[in-house]
Design an enzyme around this catalytic site. Structure first.
Site, PDB file in Angstrom:
ATOM      1  N   HIS A  14       0.833  -0.978  -0.040  1.00 41.14           N
ATOM      2  CA  HIS A  14      -0.046   0.032   0.016  1.00 41.14           C
ATOM      3  C   HIS A  14       0.972   1.246   0.138  1.00 41.14           C
ATOM      4  CE1 HIS A  14      -3.879   2.297   1.488  1.00 41.14           C
ATOM      5  NE2 HIS A  14      -2.763   3.159   1.336  1.00 41.14           N
ATOM      6  N   HIS A  16       1.534   5.300  -1.817  1.00 44.15           N
ATOM      7  CA  HIS A  16       1.271   6.697  -2.560  1.00 44.15           C
ATOM      8  C   HIS A  16       2.330   7.068  -3.261  1.00 44.15           C
ATOM      9  CE1 HIS A  16      -2.894   6.799  -0.924  1.00 44.15           C
ATOM     10  NE2 HIS A  16      -2.208   6.265   0.390  1.00 44.15           N
ATOM     11  N   LYS A 100      -9.472   0.174  -5.636  1.00 44.08           N
ATOM     12  CA  LYS A 100      -9.424   0.526  -4.395  1.00 44.08           C
ATOM     13  C   LYS A 100     -10.776   1.159  -4.031  1.00 44.08           C
ATOM     14  CE  LYS A 100      -8.019   2.272  -0.512  1.00 44.08           C
ATOM     15  NZ  LYS A 100      -6.794   3.121  -0.218  1.00 44.08           N
ATOM     16  N   HIS A 137     -10.592   1.295   2.012  1.00 42.78           N
ATOM     17  CA  HIS A 137     -10.139   2.383   3.342  1.00 42.78           C
ATOM     18  C   HIS A 137     -11.376   2.058   4.007  1.00 42.78           C
ATOM     19  CE1 HIS A 137      -8.706   6.235   4.758  1.00 42.78           C
ATOM     20  NE2 HIS A 137      -9.563   6.255   5.227  1.00 42.78           N
ATOM     21  N   HIS A 175      -4.783  -0.538   5.862  1.00 43.64           N
ATOM     22  CA  HIS A 175      -3.977   0.254   7.014  1.00 43.64           C
ATOM     23  C   HIS A 175      -4.982   0.197   8.123  1.00 43.64           C
ATOM     24  CE1 HIS A 175      -6.520   3.070   5.129  1.00 43.64           C
ATOM     25  NE2 HIS A 175      -5.829   3.461   4.192  1.00 43.64           N
ATOM     26  N   ASP A 248       1.521   2.667   3.395  1.00 40.94           N
ATOM     27  CA  ASP A 248       0.723   3.857   3.450  1.00 40.94           C
ATOM     28  C   ASP A 248       1.551   5.058   3.316  1.00 40.94           C
ATOM     29  OD1 ASP A 248      -1.549   5.431   2.936  1.00 40.94           O
ATOM     30  OD2 ASP A 248      -2.341   5.301   4.803  1.00 40.94           O
ATOM     31  N   ALA A 264      -3.372  14.794   5.445  1.00 41.80           N
ATOM     32  CA  ALA A 264      -2.960  13.594   6.471  1.00 41.80           C
ATOM     33  C   ALA A 264      -2.100  12.753   5.304  1.00 41.80           C
ATOM     34  CB  ALA A 264      -4.610  12.751   6.139  1.00 41.80           C
TER      35      ALA A 264
HETATM   36  O1  DOR Z   1      -3.053   9.297   5.760  1.00 40.52           O
HETATM   37  C1  DOR Z   1      -3.504   9.237   4.664  1.00 40.52           C
HETATM   38  N1  DOR Z   1      -2.916   9.752   3.507  1.00 40.52           N
HETATM   39  N2  DOR Z   1      -4.363   8.449   4.504  1.00 40.52           N
HETATM   40  C2  DOR Z   1      -4.917   8.076   3.334  1.00 40.52           C
HETATM   41  O2  DOR Z   1      -5.886   7.007   3.381  1.00 40.52           O
HETATM   42  C3  DOR Z   1      -4.669   8.901   1.951  1.00 40.52           C
HETATM   43  C4  DOR Z   1      -3.211   9.265   2.193  1.00 40.52           C
HETATM   44  C5  DOR Z   1      -3.042  10.235   1.126  1.00 40.52           C
HETATM   45  O3  DOR Z   1      -3.226  10.112  -0.016  1.00 40.52           O
HETATM   46  O4  DOR Z   1      -2.468  11.354   1.426  1.00 40.52           O
HETATM   47 ZN    ZN Z   2      -3.340   4.993   1.522  1.00 42.26          ZN
END
Ligand code: DOR
Ligand code: ZN
Length: 349
Positions: A14, A16, A100, A137, A175, A248, A264
């Site tokens: 997982h 990004h 997702k 999620h 997560h 994550d 976040a």
């Molecule tokens: O903290 C997070 N950041 N949680 C998520 O589900 C998405 C992620 C983000 O893409 O920044």
């Molecule tokens: Zn994520």
């Protein structure tokens, strides 16, 4: 006491990577230490069609330094207008590894997500037939539900009814942050798994809120009470094949996090394996690190473990990682576990 450990090269199930300058800056950190990663599709605009995922995969591969053995595992972002035929064609083609589900509004770039799961049932049915995993999620977004309860309520009101309606659907609870999530995953069958992040094994909600607000510990789902962190640790070190690593790691610029409305996401790709070795050492479970980081995820996705190896050696002196990574004119702040790291990471090829 183990101070030298060699494991199969891990996978990050997982991740990004974003796009543009950010993609170029962060991809090498993942491709250095991980053989494969499940790539989140929450770009702006989101990756909703197979052809978008194909183009995104090419941009990722262009950012992988020569000599790094890395394969991005592409996913699609489920919307209420997703066409099942496109998803299934992408999966049959071997490009799309999962889909997702973001409840609309749950997190960063999730406004195109799903409001009503019944609207996506035709797609989910075809995914179940094809054995294509749904990555969830797992948080409800109702304003009246307390943010610390959103995972538990999601399991009760969305996930469990969905799994009962469609037991053949393969689901990954992404997560997880609660004992409720860990218990639900542990009680599941072979169609259910859960990823756990590095940071949720290390921080609880006090890290975010005690002694001043700490935006670099803010992510979603938000870290919970200590009892939940301990339950996640127990699940991660259990060796249970349903639990595997999904960092994550979610880079945002330092300025976007240090803001009146901070984003976040925690960036941990660069030091995750060193952090994890320390967590597993603290738990007396270094012999379970390979299952968690390198074997269980591959088994769930039906792929062979990576052929390469990673060596982890405990150093007397702390190992140093950069506090920030430069991206254009900005920086991304790296996850600080709050204590010195002593495990050195070497990729053996
Ligand atoms: O903290 C997070 N950041 N949680 C998520 O589900 C998405 C992620 C983000 O893409 O920044
Ligand atoms: Zn994520």
């Amino acid at each position: 006491m183990t101070t030298d450990l060699t494991i199969t090269r891990p996978d990050d199930m997982h991740l990004h990577l974003r796009d543009g300058d950010m993609l170029k800056a962060v991809t090498p950190h993942t491709s250095a230490d991980f053989g494969r990663a499940i790539i989140m599709p929450n770009l702006v605009p989101p990756v909703v069609h197979t052809e978008q995922a194909r183009a995104y995969r090419e941009r990722i591969m262009a950012a992988v330094p020569a000599g790094h053995a890395f394969e991005p595992m592409m996913t699609l972002y489920l919307t209420e207008s997703t066409e099942a035929d496109d998803v299934i064609a992408g999966a049959k083609d071997g490009l799309i590894k999962a889909v997702k589900l973001y409840p609309a509004g749950a997190t960063t770039n999730s406004s195109s997500g799903v409001r009503d799961v019944s609207k996506v049932m035709p797609v989910l049915e075809k995914m179940a037939d094809a054995g294509l995993p749904l990555l969830v999620h797992g948080e409800v977004t109702n304003a009246e539900i307390d943010i610390f309860d959103r995972e538990k309520v999601f399991i009760e009101t969305v996930l469990d009814p969905l799994r009962q309606a469609l037991p053949e659907l393969r689901v990954v609870m992404e997560h997880i942050t609660t004992k409720d999530g860990a218990d639900y995953a542990a009680a599941g069958n072979e169609n259910l798994a859960a990823t756990i992040t590095t940071h949720h094994l290390i921080i609880n909600r006090n890290h975010i809120l005690v002694g001043g607000i700490k935006p670099h510990y803010y992510c979603l789902p938000v870290a919970k009470r200590e009892e939940h962190r301990l339950a996640l640790r127990a699940a991660a070190v259990s060796g249970d094949p349903r639990f595997f690593l999904g960092t994550d790691s979610a880079p945002h610029t330092t300025s976007a996090k240090e803001s009146a409305c901070g984003c976040a996401g925690i960036y941990s790709s660069i030091n995750t394996m060193s952090c994890l070795a320390q967590v597993f050492e603290e738990e007396g479970a270094l012999d379970k690190l390979e299952a968690f980081a390198s074997l269980n995820g591959a088994a769930f996705y039906g792929i062979q473990p990576n052929a390469q190896k990673m060596r982890l050696t405990k150093q007397d002196e702390p190992v140093s990682y950069p506090g920030t990574v430069v991206v254009g004119d900005e920086t991304v702040t790296v996850f600080d576990p709050g204590y010195p790291l002593h495990w050195k990471v070497e990729n053996l090829g």
